[in-house]
Design an enzyme around this catalytic site. Structure first.
Site, mmCIF file in Angstrom:
data_model
loop_
_atom_site.group_PDB
_atom_site.id
_atom_site.type_symbol
_atom_site.label_atom_id
_atom_site.label_comp_id
_atom_site.label_asym_id
_atom_site.label_seq_id
_atom_site.Cartn_x
_atom_site.Cartn_y
_atom_site.Cartn_z
ATOM 1 N N HIS A 67 9.182 -6.505 13.753
ATOM 2 C CA HIS A 67 10.468 -5.827 13.942
ATOM 3 C C HIS A 67 10.518 -5.052 15.260
ATOM 4 C CE1 HIS A 67 11.364 -6.939 9.782
ATOM 5 N NE2 HIS A 67 12.576 -6.980 10.262
ATOM 6 N N HIS A 112 -3.411 -8.948 4.761
ATOM 7 C CA HIS A 112 -3.566 -7.620 5.354
ATOM 8 C C HIS A 112 -2.861 -6.555 4.532
ATOM 9 C CE1 HIS A 112 -3.434 -4.262 8.112
ATOM 10 N NE2 HIS A 112 -4.442 -4.837 8.749
ATOM 11 N N GLU A 156 -4.399 -3.393 2.663
ATOM 12 C CA GLU A 156 -3.639 -2.138 2.768
ATOM 13 C C GLU A 156 -2.354 -2.106 1.957
ATOM 14 O OE1 GLU A 156 -3.023 -1.256 6.928
ATOM 15 O OE2 GLU A 156 -5.153 -1.491 7.357
ATOM 16 N N HIS A 191 -11.456 -7.212 9.643
ATOM 17 C CA HIS A 191 -11.221 -7.118 8.189
ATOM 18 C C HIS A 191 -12.046 -8.153 7.426
ATOM 19 C CE1 HIS A 191 -8.219 -4.036 8.268
ATOM 20 N NE2 HIS A 191 -7.457 -4.703 9.092
HETATM 21 CO CO CO Z 1 -5.766 -3.910 9.958
#
Ligand code: CO
Length: 301
Positions: free
Chosen positions: A127, A186, A216, A248
């Protein structure tokens, strides 16, 4: 002595004005820009970025396939993560932010730019670049048209396609039906986090032992772990559902720390098999981004 009548003077003035106006309307002749070459549309590939060297395999594959799909086209990169950019800068590698990359293209005379978001979902980063790229097209004397092209998961169809890609290309052949596949998305605070729950729903319809967890967001790994325990799963394939197998994947998913997914599963008696590949290492996934880019480029013509 020859004297023009007033009427003749007026006619001459009108004619001169017309000729001047015609010249002015043709910038090639009147404004001195005849030497300026018309530059074709440029491509800007925008990704979160990674500082992990092995994860660069994903970006190399993307670049190779993009250049193949769009020969003789200017291709640039930008990372949305300022933290990654600063880290790389200390190691001597300068990578542009999307805004810096657009400024350079504008400066170099490119008037049309397709920005391809190499993110998984249209989240906060998508965005932001969408807003800022549009502003570049509003500046005077620069880029006329910018199209920001969709990331990977933007519809029912693309979710379906991505999951099929996982099952046919990423999951190791030896996987048995009673063994779980856990994708590590993610996740985000952005409302588009809901895409991961939608993906989980679709995954469950495709294969009862295919799960989607996030680092997350939601679904959380805790939720997935509980289901695995309840289903008495003994073995799970862990797959990063990310463009790259970076930090990650290496730490949160497959690391040896007690809070990694692998360690947490081991503590409940589930063996893990981490698959250390980013999705962009698979041509089928890069093809999905390129399909979006093709649509964007067609609209720039
Ligand atoms: Co991250």
């Amino acid at each position: 002595m020859f004297r023009l009548s007033l009427k003749m003077k007026l006619v001459t003035l009108v004619l001169c004005t017309l000729i001047f106006a015609t010249l002015k309307a043709d910038p090639g002749q009147a404004s001195g820009h005849s030497t300026k070459e018309e530059k074709g549309p440029a491509i800007l590939l925008v990704t979160f970025g990674t500082s992990v060297e092995s994860a660069q395999a994903s970006f190399r594959n993307i670049e190779k396939l993009v250049r193949k799909a769009f020969p003789n086209t200017e291709v640039r990169w930008a990372y949305t993560s300022g933290i990654i950019r600063k880290k790389l800068e200390k190691e001597g590698t300068m990578i542009d932010s999307p805004e810096m990359a657009l400024s350079r293209l504008m400066d170099e005379g490119y008037t049309k730019v397709a920005v391809q978001s190499l993110h998984m979902i249209p989240g906060a980063e998508f965005h932001e670049i969408n807003v800022n790229a549009r502003l570049f097209a509003q500046m005077a004397g620069g880029i006329d048209k910018v199209i920001v092209s969709w990331p990977l998961l933007v519809s029912d169809e693309t979710m379906e396609k991505a999951l099929q890609g996982i099952m046919t290309r990423v999951v190791p052949k030896q996987r048995q039906a009673d063994e779980a596949i856990v994708l590590m998305g993610h996740g985000t605070h952005h409302p588009s986090d809901a895409i991961y729950s939608a993906l989980m729903y679709k995954a469950q319809k495709m294969d009862a032992n295919l799960f989607v967890g996030t680092v997350e967001g939601s679904p959380s790994f805790e939720e997935i772990k509980e289901v695995l325990v309840r289903k008495k799963i003994r073995k799970a394939y862990l797959i990063p559902f990310m463009t790259v197998a970076g930090d990650h994947a290496m730490n949160d998913m497959a690391g040896n720390e007690p809070d990694s997914w692998k360690s947490q599963l081991a503590s409940v008696g589930i063996e893990s098999v981490p698959v250390m590949k980013g999705l962009a290492e698979f041509d089928a996934f890069v093809g999905m981004w390129i399909a979006n880019l093709k649509t964007a480029m067609a609209h720039l013509k």
